[in-house]
Design a protein around this motif. Sequence first.
Motif, short mmCIF file in Angstrom:
data_model
loop_
_atom_site.label_atom_id
_atom_site.label_comp_id
_atom_site.label_asym_id
_atom_site.label_seq_id
_atom_site.Cartn_x
_atom_site.Cartn_y
_atom_site.Cartn_z
N GLU A 93 0.82 -1.21 0.00
CA GLU A 93 0.00 0.00 0.00
C GLU A 93 0.86 1.27 0.00
OE1 GLU A 93 -3.06 0.11 3.00
OE2 GLU A 93 -3.17 2.28 2.86
N SER A 97 1.24 4.11 -2.93
CA SER A 97 0.83 5.48 -2.58
C SER A 97 1.95 6.52 -2.65
CB SER A 97 0.24 5.49 -1.16
OG SER A 97 -0.83 4.58 -1.08
N SER A 114 -5.46 2.92 -3.36
CA SER A 114 -4.60 1.74 -3.36
C SER A 114 -5.43 0.47 -3.51
CB SER A 114 -3.75 1.74 -2.08
OG SER A 114 -3.23 0.46 -1.85
N ARG A 129 -2.40 -5.69 0.69
CA ARG A 129 -2.01 -4.31 0.97
C ARG A 129 -0.92 -4.20 2.04
NH1 ARG A 129 -6.98 -4.22 3.90
NH2 ARG A 129 -8.27 -3.50 2.19
N ALA A 151 -1.26 5.23 -9.93
CA ALA A 151 -1.86 5.73 -8.69
C ALA A 151 -2.49 7.12 -8.83
CB ALA A 151 -0.82 5.72 -7.57
#
Length: 368
Positions: A93, A97, A114, A129, A151
Amino acid sequence: MIEFRGVSKYYGDFRALDNLSFTVEEGKVCVLIGPSGCGKSTTLRLINRMIEPSSGEILVDGRNVRTVRSEKLRRGVGYVIQNVGLLPHMTVEQNVSIVPRLLGWDDRKMKDRSDELLDLVGLAPDQYRSKYPHQLSGGEAQRIGVARALAANPPILLMDEPFGAVDPLNRETLQGEFTSIQRKLKKTVIFVTHDLDEAIRVADTVVLMQSGRIVQHDTPERLLAQPKNQFARDFVGSDRALKRLSRFIVHDYMHAPSMLRARERLSSSEIADRMKQRYFWVVDENGFLRGWTDLKESLPDEEVRGYMTQIKPMEVGITEFASMRDALSRMMGQGIKEVPVLDSKWRLVGAVTLHDVEAITEQGDLAQ
Ligand SMILES: Nc1ncnc2c1ncn2[C@@H]1O[C@H](COP(=O)(O)OP(=O)(O)O)[C@@H](O)[C@H]1O
Ligand SMILES: [Mg+2]
């Protein structure tokens, strides 16, 4: 839209790129292909200004990239490389990000994004994640690489041999997934590879390069049908009619399978009806492919299972994201005229036949 106008790049006296001009239309996948050292990565790095051209200009949506601030470029351009470069001490994750965090998104929004992206690349968010990169397979890591590049929802995606380090089977799966994601997202993509099969699979247009120059910029179909010179002919090879089949995805050609359920009992009229068909794939109560059978005249009133030939689904079947070339390989490898199409859980969802393959090869001009 991405446009190269007379771009050259020198390293000292060495000319890595020689007067490159080409355009990539919005929402299309342009594949740069050519032997190692021909300048593919250099071309890509010029777009997000990891390096600067010696001469010429690069325009994105009509604006020279030199005039765009680097953080704005970073937001507008996703970058995927071989071996991904996931940061080892960050979770999946956190890796996904990285750009959203640079852009100051709040935690909630980053987490939702995410999860959404993990779903998109086929990895269950709950399972993935919180994992660390060393807990991922090569194919999974590559999927995270794609998720990370997407993203901040950049309109442009640069991919430098993104699946180059993945084994051939997983590479095909990733190419298929990439194609289906691209159908949805319609990014403007420049995709570098030295693998012609991969290029044919994912490209709208192909730029074939040699020693820093463009040899041919064309659709994959035309590159295969009409290679411009000896270098291009050698590069595409003698089996280009077969290679062209890679352009066609099973999903677009499959039809309903002739199918029986194991334990199904057929009445004599049903049998008579079905006898028109020579053979059937047999699935179990959950739809999983178990085998095949041909209905013989003396069809007994018994369970289908009793006269079915068992098969290993993954050896015989293919997925709907496979290409018609894969389907043909299956037919030839297994000696069958119809290939069952399976979903990711090995359930039977369709079939393609040799006839379907022939219909494709007949429609193209592959005489030469
Ligand atoms: N920083 C550099 N300094 C000197 N030469 C370089 C540099 N980067 C790339 N080259 C040379 O430029 C040519 C093109 O490299 P590259 O774009 O990485 O090729 P490709 O990605 O097609 O394999 C190669 O001959 C390479 O050795
Ligand atoms: Mg390279």
